[in-house]
Design a protein around this motif. Sequence first.
Motif, mmCIF file in Angstrom:
data_model
loop_
_atom_site.group_PDB
_atom_site.id
_atom_site.type_symbol
_atom_site.label_atom_id
_atom_site.label_comp_id
_atom_site.label_asym_id
_atom_site.label_seq_id
_atom_site.Cartn_x
_atom_site.Cartn_y
_atom_site.Cartn_z
ATOM 1 N N GLU A 4 0.821 -1.194 0.000
ATOM 2 C CA GLU A 4 0.000 0.000 0.000
ATOM 3 C C GLU A 4 0.860 1.251 0.000
ATOM 4 O O GLU A 4 0.519 2.272 -0.576
ATOM 5 C CB GLU A 4 -0.926 -0.001 1.219
ATOM 6 C CG GLU A 4 -1.905 -1.187 1.241
ATOM 7 C CD GLU A 4 -2.636 -1.300 2.564
ATOM 8 O OE1 GLU A 4 -2.387 -0.432 3.429
ATOM 9 O OE2 GLU A 4 -3.446 -2.224 2.719
ATOM 10 N N GLN A 5 2.019 1.207 0.651
ATOM 11 C CA GLN A 5 2.845 2.392 0.783
ATOM 12 C C GLN A 5 3.759 2.590 -0.418
ATOM 13 O O GLN A 5 4.265 3.671 -0.659
ATOM 14 C CB GLN A 5 3.700 2.290 2.051
ATOM 15 C CG GLN A 5 2.852 2.250 3.322
ATOM 16 C CD GLN A 5 3.688 1.953 4.550
ATOM 17 O OE1 GLN A 5 4.905 2.010 4.482
ATOM 18 N NE2 GLN A 5 3.051 1.646 5.646
ATOM 19 N N GLY A 6 4.001 1.531 -1.188
ATOM 20 C CA GLY A 6 4.796 1.658 -2.394
ATOM 21 C C GLY A 6 6.283 1.789 -2.171
ATOM 22 O O GLY A 6 6.980 2.452 -2.917
ATOM 23 N N VAL A 7 6.809 1.200 -1.098
ATOM 24 C CA VAL A 7 8.246 1.257 -0.852
ATOM 25 C C VAL A 7 8.857 -0.091 -1.173
ATOM 26 O O VAL A 7 8.167 -1.036 -1.518
ATOM 27 C CB VAL A 7 8.534 1.641 0.616
ATOM 28 C CG1 VAL A 7 8.001 3.018 0.921
ATOM 29 C CG2 VAL A 7 7.929 0.623 1.574
ATOM 30 N N ASP A 8 10.196 -0.183 -1.073
ATOM 31 C CA ASP A 8 10.866 -1.446 -1.338
ATOM 32 C C ASP A 8 10.413 -2.491 -0.330
ATOM 33 O O ASP A 8 10.582 -2.314 0.890
ATOM 34 C CB ASP A 8 12.379 -1.266 -1.260
ATOM 35 C CG ASP A 8 12.882 -0.372 -2.397
ATOM 36 O OD1 ASP A 8 12.201 -0.346 -3.436
ATOM 37 O OD2 ASP A 8 13.919 0.284 -2.230
ATOM 38 N N VAL A 9 9.886 -3.604 -0.820
ATOM 39 C CA VAL A 9 9.220 -4.576 0.043
ATOM 40 C C VAL A 9 10.169 -5.200 1.062
ATOM 41 O O VAL A 9 9.929 -5.170 2.263
ATOM 42 C CB VAL A 9 8.572 -5.690 -0.817
ATOM 43 C CG1 VAL A 9 7.923 -6.730 0.084
ATOM 44 C CG2 VAL A 9 7.558 -5.089 -1.768
#
Length: 837
Positions: A266-271
Amino acid sequence: MADLVVGLAKSVVEGALTKAQSAIEEESQLQQSSQRDLVFIIGEFEMMHSFLNVATKERVENKVVMTWVRQVRELAYDVEDCIEFVVHLDTKTRKTSWFWRMIPSWCIAPPPTALALDEAVSEIEQLKAQVKDVSTRNSRYSLISDSGSKPVTQHHAAMTGTTALSSTEFNMLAEARDAARRQQGLGDLTHLITNKDNEDPRLQVISVWGTGSDLGTTSIIRKAYCDPEICQKFLCRAWVKLMHPFNPNEFVQRFMAQVYKNSCNEQGVDVGVHVLTKMKAEQGDLLTEFVNEVKTKTYLVVLENLTDMVDWDDVRTFLPDMINGSWIIVSTHKFEIASLCIGHSYQPLELQQFSPEHSVCAFFKEGSQGDKDEKLALSQVGQNSSYGKTPSSNWETATYWMENSPLVGRETEMNELGCYTAKACFSNSRVVSVWGIAGIGKSALVRNFYYDRILRRGQFKQYSWVDISHPFNLRDFSRSLISDHYSEKDPIKECRELLSQGQCLIVIDDLQSKEEWDLIQAALVSRPSSSIIIVITTDASLATYCTKNEDQVFNVKGLEADAAMDLFRKEMLPEFIRRRGLVGVKVPRGIGKLTALHTLGVVNVDASGGKAIVEELKKLTQLHKLGVSGINRHNINEFFSETSGLVHLESVLVQLDQDSQGCLEKISLPWENIQSLTLYGLQDMLPLEMDTLKKLSKLDLEMDTLQSIGMEFLTKLPELRIIHLRVKQLVDGKLHFYAQMNGLELDIFEKVKILEVTCMSSRLHVSFGSKSMKNLELLKIDCSSAGYKLTGQNNLLELKEVFLKGTDDEAVKTYVENLLAGHPKKPAVKLRLQRSS
């Protein structure tokens, strides 16, 4: 167990035989055709009965034979029920039924029993067909050898790596398949979990059992786990692979890692970095976080590799029932585990069949899926079901299509197709097949015919167009077919009623196999009907298979040269000019009612009413491709907010007004599933969080200038394959495809195959790092306005062609060829002088 199964089938067949013989003797007034059908049924059942008489335990060890025996038993029950229905018709009324049949139906309604007798005659015809089909399966699957009834042994389990089923497991598999057969299609795991009929808020458990192996189990669960409706319903989702013996600490850690991963999406950062950071930060309070998740949120937990009931009992102590609609999915290939996790009163249902002995089945608590309500609804089909006239949305869509997509060069084929459907009305098969090679225009031709018939409002009362999705699912197909006639009833049953009672025109587009048609025909088309079905396919043999009559197969061929040129002039050329200008068109109010639209553009939002037209666009929930112009600071927030719900969008084009180039800088693009994005009229900044577009494969940008931070944004799009950059000016005239971290060069644009660069600068320097675009195959450079300098071109190891647009200067070509002289693949250099339009 095998002897018991055979014995039950034998008893039922004997009863059916006795009643069928009695029916022929007693029911003298039955139509002769029905008497012949009963004679045929008796003969077939006598053969089946003979086989069952000599069937020993050894001979029914073949599980395929046992399946056939079960089918015989179920068919015998159906025959008994039908004959009992005929026998119990009121004798007195039947003696006068000839009188009622002489009176036209518009004068006075016949008595119920006269109608019931007609229904019985039709039912006997259907039973004959079913009996014939069950009989032919003997030879089709080699169930009985030439020497008698001994089955031909096959080592299917050994070849596929599956474990041989016990008699209990096989019986359960047969019951699961019977359940799927009764509902006229395989079960759907997502539907089982999201079923609105299930109002029980208690914790629900569903077991997914792979019979003999795990083949297909994971993919079926994964499809449901990632379904958008599931993701929206369950605020907490976790997929945990269990280890044996059960380790509580490891379970909590794996659970929370999944929770953090889902929040990361949801946040769109590196998983990976996000999960590790959260796990380390919350190490001391991980258990507290876990308790908070399972006690305050509706959760969906997948337990993979459950092999022991002791482990199940231990896991359950960590997953409390908060009476909030939470679910647990158990994945196992052990039947005993699958059933015990549900409890004593469970219900099986086949989800997918891979072979005669291997399927994936679901077990759930009996009654948890709203069975009573469903049975009540099904029993009312034919009593309370009603369909309105052609929905207004269909009428408006047809009007829009006929006005904006006129048929060019196909007038003769339109008339011919009308003749084909007219002949089908007087044929035994009311199916017309339309076939032709891919891209020939068969769907457009049929759609024109379809909308033409809607606007005429004469021949048909109901209309439905279904684009088949693959892999094929009969229940999904049925839901699509009745989308304009929505009800809470079983979709397959509803479709059957619609086709048999209504005068419908049904179009089935993109049929790909005989198996798909067999499912559709058996469930929906097997009974007499006044409806017409048009099947569209690329397979000539499949087209004939569907109609059983070559006179009802229509082959769509390519346009003649004159007609093709006419089509280009009327359709393609204006479209090309419109796209070059991208001024967009003004659309009328009410476009939101065209809910079946897949493609729309280019719409001038500002000229069409601004915020008001945006409200209309959000209703087009089936859109796959959308193009808009006239986006400015007055309507941009509403546009992106309202279109965020268009989850099927795959291609988007947005053009900003000239005085609004910077209004996109603070916008986050909401379309996570799009694959193609075109943004025109940007100033110097890209939208926020473009790196959330994880599926984006094609990007077309038109900007005043591209800064280094913009290039950094682009490197975070992992699936990019095509890039087109149109930039007016660049800082220092340089475009550098290079990135580094901690002094080390990074691999970037790894999947990009095509790069096109257009720049208005007088001079442009394009350079490539040693780890950039290693798979680039085509480089396009627009030389019409700028002189170019290339460096690092030999780092493009897969480069095959350089295309120089806007020039026919051989000196420019020679210059680039010299630059590429040391390239290992010796890319070709081509020139193209663009013509003015």
